[in-house]
Design an enzyme around this catalytic site. Structure first.
Site, short mmCIF file in Angstrom:
data_model
loop_
_atom_site.label_atom_id
_atom_site.label_comp_id
_atom_site.label_asym_id
_atom_site.label_seq_id
_atom_site.Cartn_x
_atom_site.Cartn_y
_atom_site.Cartn_z
N ARG A 89 5.94 -2.11 17.78
CA ARG A 89 6.92 -2.27 16.70
C ARG A 89 7.92 -3.39 16.99
O ARG A 89 8.42 -4.03 16.09
CB ARG A 89 7.65 -0.95 16.45
CG ARG A 89 6.79 0.04 15.67
CD ARG A 89 7.60 1.29 15.37
NE ARG A 89 6.84 2.25 14.59
CZ ARG A 89 5.92 3.05 15.11
NH1 ARG A 89 5.65 3.00 16.38
NH2 ARG A 89 5.26 3.90 14.35
N GLN A 137 0.81 -1.23 0.00
CA GLN A 137 0.00 0.00 0.00
C GLN A 137 0.84 1.27 0.00
O GLN A 137 0.45 2.26 -0.63
CB GLN A 137 -1.05 -0.02 1.10
CG GLN A 137 -0.56 -0.25 2.50
CD GLN A 137 -1.42 0.48 3.53
OE1 GLN A 137 -2.42 1.09 3.20
NE2 GLN A 137 -1.00 0.43 4.79
N HIS A 192 11.98 5.58 15.51
CA HIS A 192 10.65 5.71 14.89
C HIS A 192 9.71 4.75 15.63
O HIS A 192 9.37 3.67 15.13
CB HIS A 192 10.71 5.38 13.40
CG HIS A 192 9.34 5.35 12.78
ND1 HIS A 192 8.55 6.45 12.66
CD2 HIS A 192 8.61 4.33 12.27
CE1 HIS A 192 7.40 6.12 12.11
NE2 HIS A 192 7.41 4.83 11.86
N ASP A 249 7.24 11.40 11.04
CA ASP A 249 7.06 11.94 12.40
C ASP A 249 7.33 13.45 12.40
O ASP A 249 6.63 14.22 13.05
CB ASP A 249 8.02 11.23 13.37
CG ASP A 249 7.96 9.72 13.19
OD1 ASP A 249 6.95 9.12 13.57
OD2 ASP A 249 8.91 9.15 12.62
N1 LIG Z 1 9.14 4.47 8.85
C1 LIG Z 1 7.89 4.91 8.69
O1 LIG Z 1 7.62 6.10 8.91
C2 LIG Z 1 6.80 3.99 8.28
C3 LIG Z 1 7.03 2.66 8.08
N2 LIG Z 1 6.02 1.82 7.69
C4 LIG Z 1 6.34 0.41 7.47
O2 LIG Z 1 6.47 0.18 6.07
C5 LIG Z 1 6.29 -1.22 5.82
C6 LIG Z 1 5.36 -1.46 4.64
O3 LIG Z 1 4.09 -0.97 4.90
P1 LIG Z 1 2.87 -1.18 3.85
O4 LIG Z 1 3.27 -0.80 2.49
O5 LIG Z 1 1.70 -0.54 4.48
O6 LIG Z 1 2.69 -2.75 3.94
P2 LIG Z 1 1.98 -3.74 2.90
O7 LIG Z 1 1.75 -5.01 3.61
O8 LIG Z 1 0.84 -3.06 2.22
O9 LIG Z 1 3.12 -3.94 1.82
C7 LIG Z 1 4.31 -4.57 2.13
C8 LIG Z 1 4.78 -5.26 0.88
O10 LIG Z 1 6.08 -5.77 1.16
C9 LIG Z 1 6.16 -7.03 0.53
N3 LIG Z 1 7.27 -7.79 1.10
C10 LIG Z 1 7.27 -8.57 2.22
N4 LIG Z 1 8.46 -9.15 2.36
C11 LIG Z 1 9.25 -8.71 1.34
C12 LIG Z 1 10.58 -8.96 0.93
N5 LIG Z 1 11.37 -9.80 1.62
N6 LIG Z 1 11.04 -8.34 -0.18
C13 LIG Z 1 10.26 -7.52 -0.89
N7 LIG Z 1 8.98 -7.26 -0.58
C14 LIG Z 1 8.48 -7.84 0.53
C15 LIG Z 1 4.79 -7.66 0.75
O11 LIG Z 1 4.56 -8.73 -0.13
C16 LIG Z 1 3.91 -6.44 0.47
O12 LIG Z 1 3.57 -6.34 -0.89
C17 LIG Z 1 5.80 -1.81 7.13
O13 LIG Z 1 6.89 -2.40 7.82
C18 LIG Z 1 5.31 -0.59 7.90
O14 LIG Z 1 5.30 -0.81 9.28
C19 LIG Z 1 4.76 2.30 7.45
C20 LIG Z 1 4.49 3.63 7.62
C21 LIG Z 1 5.49 4.56 8.07
O1 LIG Z 2 3.14 2.28 13.28
C1 LIG Z 2 3.39 1.33 12.54
O2 LIG Z 2 3.82 0.25 12.95
C2 LIG Z 2 3.20 1.42 11.06
C3 LIG Z 2 3.12 2.75 10.55
C4 LIG Z 2 4.15 3.65 11.05
O3 LIG Z 2 5.29 3.34 11.24
C5 LIG Z 2 3.70 4.99 11.28
O4 LIG Z 2 2.58 5.32 10.86
O5 LIG Z 2 4.43 5.75 11.91
#
Ligand SMILES: NC(=O)C1=CN([C@@H]2O[C@H](COP(=O)(O)OP(=O)(O)OC[C@H]3O[C@@H](n4cnc5c(N)ncnc54)[C@H](O)[C@@H]3O)[C@@H](O)[C@H]2O)C=CC1
Ligand SMILES: O=C(O)CCC(=O)C(=O)O
Length: 333
Positions: free
Chosen positions: A98, A15, A187, A159
């Site tokens: 987390r 997503q 984070h 953040d």
């Molecule tokens: N640092 C930040 O500010 C933020 C971090 N996140 C993190 O970002 C990550 C992704 O979030 P979303 O896109 O919402 O999740 P999602 O579940 O919609 O998409 C994750 C994708 O990663 C793929 N994936 C899983 N293992 C993989 C691998 N080994 N190699 C390549 N692709 C792989 C999955 O198949 C999926 O398509 C999560 O860990 C989430 O917690 C989310 C929001 C903010």
């Molecule tokens: O809080 C999470 O574990 C996922 C999304 C995220 O990292 C955030 O929204 O800050």
């Protein structure tokens, strides 16, 4: 026109990527004159979904997008990269901390660090987004010893943007008039959103945030907990984690690496802590205020830190030390 930059997005069928890819492909990050070769990595079962994403990118008919390469293979994905945005991993669900993700996700980042080491350019800029982002970033950097540690950073810009926006809303102004908030540390819910050096531009004049907001109790209380808990609040409401705002923050972060920060402004990102002047333990990826020039970040030194801030900076550092030690014990890196 310039040669295309080769940019990898992992988790490309997920997503965040769905909100991110269009912005990258239309030039919001690497420049309006910079052609792009977009490499999209996801796991094998997601290849049919990824095909749909590729079709949509093609259907956007974007002039800068020269090539789209979908793959589930590390040797294809990491080859000759200029930039890598590592999103792919398991997201947190409602009720999970987390830390619960640590075991599942650090293994991915060890293996992707090894692929960067083997296949990417040594100049590659790596942004880690997948959680726990700081520790995943540290593990990826440790697994790619021939790439400078300074090339690795993790996303705390979301953040940072959340904090700027909270202050702006409180003052009844647009977020562009708030600068130099700081996110210190992890984070996670221990992060410290700090406004002691933040300026609010009111009628053309920079005013200290505490004077502009005129509510110290809020700035030292609910403001901090709102930013710390914002990710969880979005999950609770959407039953999915932040995606649109995460994609926007990724664009802000990578664009600032590519083109630099504005004079007088600093932004927050998770960077390698070794050698910092704030007494943060070495060998962590810790979020600091940084400026960026010539694709190189520099921690903003010399900011006064009071006892209130010190305690919060130390608490989030302690969490990162624990996360790092747990990750290292899982992986033996
Ligand atoms: N640092 C930040 O500010 C933020 C971090 N996140 C993190 O970002 C990550 C992704 O979030 P979303 O896109 O919402 O999740 P999602 O579940 O919609 O998409 C994750 C994708 O990663 C793929 N994936 C899983 N293992 C993989 C691998 N080994 N190699 C390549 N692709 C792989 C999955 O198949 C999926 O398509 C999560 O860990 C989430 O917690 C989310 C929001 C903010
Ligand atoms: O809080 C999470 O574990 C996922 C999304 C995220 O990292 C955030 O929204 O800050």
């Amino acid at each position: 026109m310039a040669e295309p930059v080769r940019v990898l997005v992992t988790g490309a069928a997920g997503q965040i990527a769905y909100s991110l890819l269009y912005s990258i492909a239309k030039g919001d990050v690497f420049g309006k004159d910079q052609p792009i070769a977009l490499v999209l990595l996801d796991i094998a079962p997601m290849m049919p979904v990824l095909e749909g994403v590729v079709m949509e990118l093609q259907d956007c008919a974007l002039p800068l997008l020269r090539e789209v390469i979908p793959t589930d293979k590390g040797e294809v994905a990491f080859k000759d990269l200029d930039a890598a945005i590592l999103v792919g991993s398991m997201p947190r669900r409602d009720g999970m901390e987390r830390k619960d993700l640590l075991k599942a996700n650090v293994a991915i980042f060890k293996s992707q660090g090894e692929s960067l080491e083997k296949y990417a350019k040594k100049t590659v800029k790596v942004l880690v987004v997948g959680n726990p982002a700081n520790t995943n970033c540290l593990i990826a950097a440790k697994s790619a010893p021939s790439i400078p540690k300074e090339n690795f950073s993790c996303l705390t810009r979301l953040d940072h943007n959340r904090a700027s926006s909270q202050v702006a809303m409180r003052c009844g102004i647009s977020a562009e008039f708030v600068k130099n908030v700081i996110i210190w540390g992890n984070h996670s819910s221990t992060q410290y959103p700090d406004v002691h050096h933040c300026k609010v531009n009111k009628q053309g004049k920079d005013v200290a945030c505490f004077d502009a907001v005129k509510d110290e109790a809020w700035l030292k209380g609910d403001f901090i907990s709102t930013v710390q808990q914002r990710g969880a609040a979005v999950i609770k409401a959407r039953k999915l984690s932040s995606a649109m705002s995460a994609a926007k923050a990724i664009c802000d972060h990578m664009r600032d690496i590519w083109t630099g920060t504005q004079e007088g402004n600093f932004i927050s990102m998770g960077v390698y802590s070794t050698g910092n002047s704030y007494g943060v333990p070495e060998d962590l990826i810790y979020s600091f205020p940084v400026t960026i020039k010539d694709k190189t970040w520099k921690i903003v030194d010399g900011l006064a830190i009071n006892d209130f801030s010190r305690a919060k900076m130390d608490a989030t550092a302690a969490e990162l030390v624990e996360e790092r030690d747990t990750a290292v014990s899982f992986l033996g890196v």
